[in-house]
Design a protein around this motif. Structure first.
Motif, PDB file in Angstrom:
ATOM      1  N   SER A  94       0.846  -1.184   0.000  1.00 37.89           N
ATOM      2  CA  SER A  94       0.000   0.000   0.000  1.00 37.89           C
ATOM      3  C   SER A  94       0.881   1.233   0.000  1.00 37.89           C
ATOM      4  O   SER A  94       1.939   1.269   0.616  1.00 37.89           O
ATOM      5  N   ARG A  95       0.413   2.251  -0.738  1.00 42.60           N
ATOM      6  CA  ARG A  95       1.164   3.506  -0.795  1.00 42.60           C
ATOM      7  C   ARG A  95       0.222   4.664  -0.530  1.00 42.60           C
ATOM      8  O   ARG A  95      -0.972   4.574  -0.816  1.00 42.60           O
ATOM      9  N   LYS A  96       0.750   5.734  -0.014  1.00 42.33           N
ATOM     10  CA  LYS A  96      -0.008   6.966   0.125  1.00 42.33           C
ATOM     11  C   LYS A  96       0.294   7.807  -1.103  1.00 42.33           C
ATOM     12  O   LYS A  96       1.450   8.072  -1.422  1.00 42.33           O
ATOM     13  N   VAL A  97      -0.763   8.197  -1.803  1.00 46.52           N
ATOM     14  CA  VAL A  97      -0.629   9.012  -3.002  1.00 46.52           C
ATOM     15  C   VAL A  97      -1.540  10.229  -2.878  1.00 46.52           C
ATOM     16  O   VAL A  97      -2.403  10.290  -2.010  1.00 46.52           O
ATOM     17  N   ARG A  98      -1.344  11.188  -3.757  1.00 47.16           N
ATOM     18  CA  ARG A  98      -2.167  12.391  -3.761  1.00 47.16           C
ATOM     19  C   ARG A  98      -3.426  12.114  -4.571  1.00 47.16           C
ATOM     20  O   ARG A  98      -3.373  11.639  -5.699  1.00 47.16           O
ATOM     21  N   ALA A 107      -8.344  14.498  -7.349  1.00 48.29           N
ATOM     22  CA  ALA A 107      -9.457  15.439  -7.292  1.00 48.29           C
ATOM     23  C   ALA A 107      -9.274  16.509  -6.220  1.00 48.29           C
ATOM     24  O   ALA A 107      -9.456  17.691  -6.479  1.00 48.29           O
ATOM     25  N   CYS A 108      -8.919  16.091  -4.995  1.00 50.41           N
ATOM     26  CA  CYS A 108      -8.864  17.051  -3.886  1.00 50.41           C
ATOM     27  C   CYS A 108      -7.451  17.319  -3.376  1.00 50.41           C
ATOM     28  O   CYS A 108      -7.260  18.156  -2.502  1.00 50.41           O
ATOM     29  N   ALA A 109      -6.474  16.581  -3.886  1.00 53.86           N
ATOM     30  CA  ALA A 109      -5.068  16.700  -3.487  1.00 53.86           C
ATOM     31  C   ALA A 109      -4.823  16.227  -2.055  1.00 53.86           C
ATOM     32  O   ALA A 109      -3.757  16.439  -1.512  1.00 53.86           O
ATOM     33  N   GLY A 110      -5.803  15.568  -1.458  1.00 51.27           N
ATOM     34  CA  GLY A 110      -5.619  14.990  -0.137  1.00 51.27           C
ATOM     35  C   GLY A 110      -4.886  13.661  -0.237  1.00 51.27           C
ATOM     36  O   GLY A 110      -4.541  13.187  -1.321  1.00 51.27           O
ATOM     37  N   THR A 111      -4.650  13.038   0.887  1.00 47.85           N
ATOM     38  CA  THR A 111      -3.960  11.756   0.921  1.00 47.85           C
ATOM     39  C   THR A 111      -4.932  10.630   0.614  1.00 47.85           C
ATOM     40  O   THR A 111      -6.032  10.571   1.141  1.00 47.85           O
ATOM     41  N   SER A 112      -4.502   9.752  -0.259  1.00 52.52           N
ATOM     42  CA  SER A 112      -5.293   8.587  -0.623  1.00 52.52           C
ATOM     43  C   SER A 112      -4.417   7.352  -0.474  1.00 52.52           C
ATOM     44  O   SER A 112      -3.232   7.379  -0.793  1.00 52.52           O
ATOM     45  N   ILE A 113      -4.996   6.287   0.024  1.00 53.30           N
ATOM     46  CA  ILE A 113      -4.267   5.023   0.148  1.00 53.30           C
ATOM     47  C   ILE A 113      -4.451   4.249  -1.151  1.00 53.30           C
ATOM     48  O   ILE A 113      -5.568   3.910  -1.528  1.00 53.30           O
ATOM     49  N   TYR A 114      -3.353   3.992  -1.843  1.00 51.98           N
ATOM     50  CA  TYR A 114      -3.399   3.227  -3.081  1.00 51.98           C
ATOM     51  C   TYR A 114      -3.146   1.772  -2.731  1.00 51.98           C
ATOM     52  O   TYR A 114      -2.013   1.337  -2.577  1.00 51.98           O
ATOM     53  N   TYR A 172     -11.830   3.033  -4.360  1.00 51.05           N
ATOM     54  CA  TYR A 172     -11.885   4.264  -5.146  1.00 51.05           C
ATOM     55  C   TYR A 172     -10.517   4.684  -5.677  1.00 51.05           C
ATOM     56  O   TYR A 172     -10.393   5.752  -6.253  1.00 51.05           O
ATOM     57  N   ARG A 173      -9.488   3.873  -5.461  1.00 48.40           N
ATOM     58  CA  ARG A 173      -8.142   4.280  -5.858  1.00 48.40           C
ATOM     59  C   ARG A 173      -8.094   4.676  -7.316  1.00 48.40           C
ATOM     60  O   ARG A 173      -8.785   4.075  -8.127  1.00 48.40           O
ATOM     61  N   PRO A 174      -7.396   5.701  -7.684  1.00 50.25           N
ATOM     62  CA  PRO A 174      -6.461   6.494  -6.903  1.00 50.25           C
ATOM     63  C   PRO A 174      -7.121   7.615  -6.102  1.00 50.25           C
ATOM     64  O   PRO A 174      -6.448   8.420  -5.487  1.00 50.25           O
ATOM     65  N   PHE A 175      -8.450   7.661  -6.128  1.00 51.90           N
ATOM     66  CA  PHE A 175      -9.159   8.712  -5.390  1.00 51.90           C
ATOM     67  C   PHE A 175      -9.289   8.320  -3.925  1.00 51.90           C
ATOM     68  O   PHE A 175      -9.212   7.149  -3.570  1.00 51.90           O
ATOM     69  N   CYS A 176      -9.553   9.315  -3.084  1.00 53.00           N
ATOM     70  CA  CYS A 176      -9.649   9.043  -1.651  1.00 53.00           C
ATOM     71  C   CYS A 176     -11.065   8.647  -1.240  1.00 53.00           C
ATOM     72  O   CYS A 176     -11.251   8.049  -0.189  1.00 53.00           O
ATOM     73  N   SER A 177     -12.068   8.967  -2.073  1.00 55.56           N
ATOM     74  CA  SER A 177     -13.448   8.688  -1.685  1.00 55.56           C
ATOM     75  C   SER A 177     -14.339   8.576  -2.916  1.00 55.56           C
ATOM     76  O   SER A 177     -13.941   8.930  -4.034  1.00 55.56           O
TER      77      SER A 177
END
Length: 71
Positions: free
Chosen positions: A12-16, A19-26, A32-37
């Motif tokens: 697992s990686r943390k990526v930007r 859409a919102c530039a927040g942290t997303s878990i890939y 929803y990856r690469p999105f956060c939600s």
């Protein structure tokens, strides 16, 4: 080929979030990856659907062809 079983070395990686530039878990656990939600995924889909994301078109317009009833 099934995508439900990722390779064991997939970390697992943390990526930007795009859409919102927040942290997303890939990771496979983030549906929803690469999105956060789901919201960010929907916002991005809506932008594509409304053609906010499009390539510039350098094609010249078609010349006027006159009255189509006369052709």
């Amino acid at each position: 080929m099934s995508h439900s079983n990722p390779p064991e070395d997939f970390a697992s990686r943390k990526v930007r979030c795009p859409a919102c530039a927040g942290t997303s878990i890939y990771s496979p656990n983030n549906a929803y990856r690469p999105f956060c939600s789901a919201r960010c995924k929907g916002v991005d889909l809506g932008a594509w659907a409304s053609e906010d994301f499009k390539l510039p078109d350098d094609t010249p317009p078609d010349p006027p062809s006159g009255d189509p009833r006369l052709q």
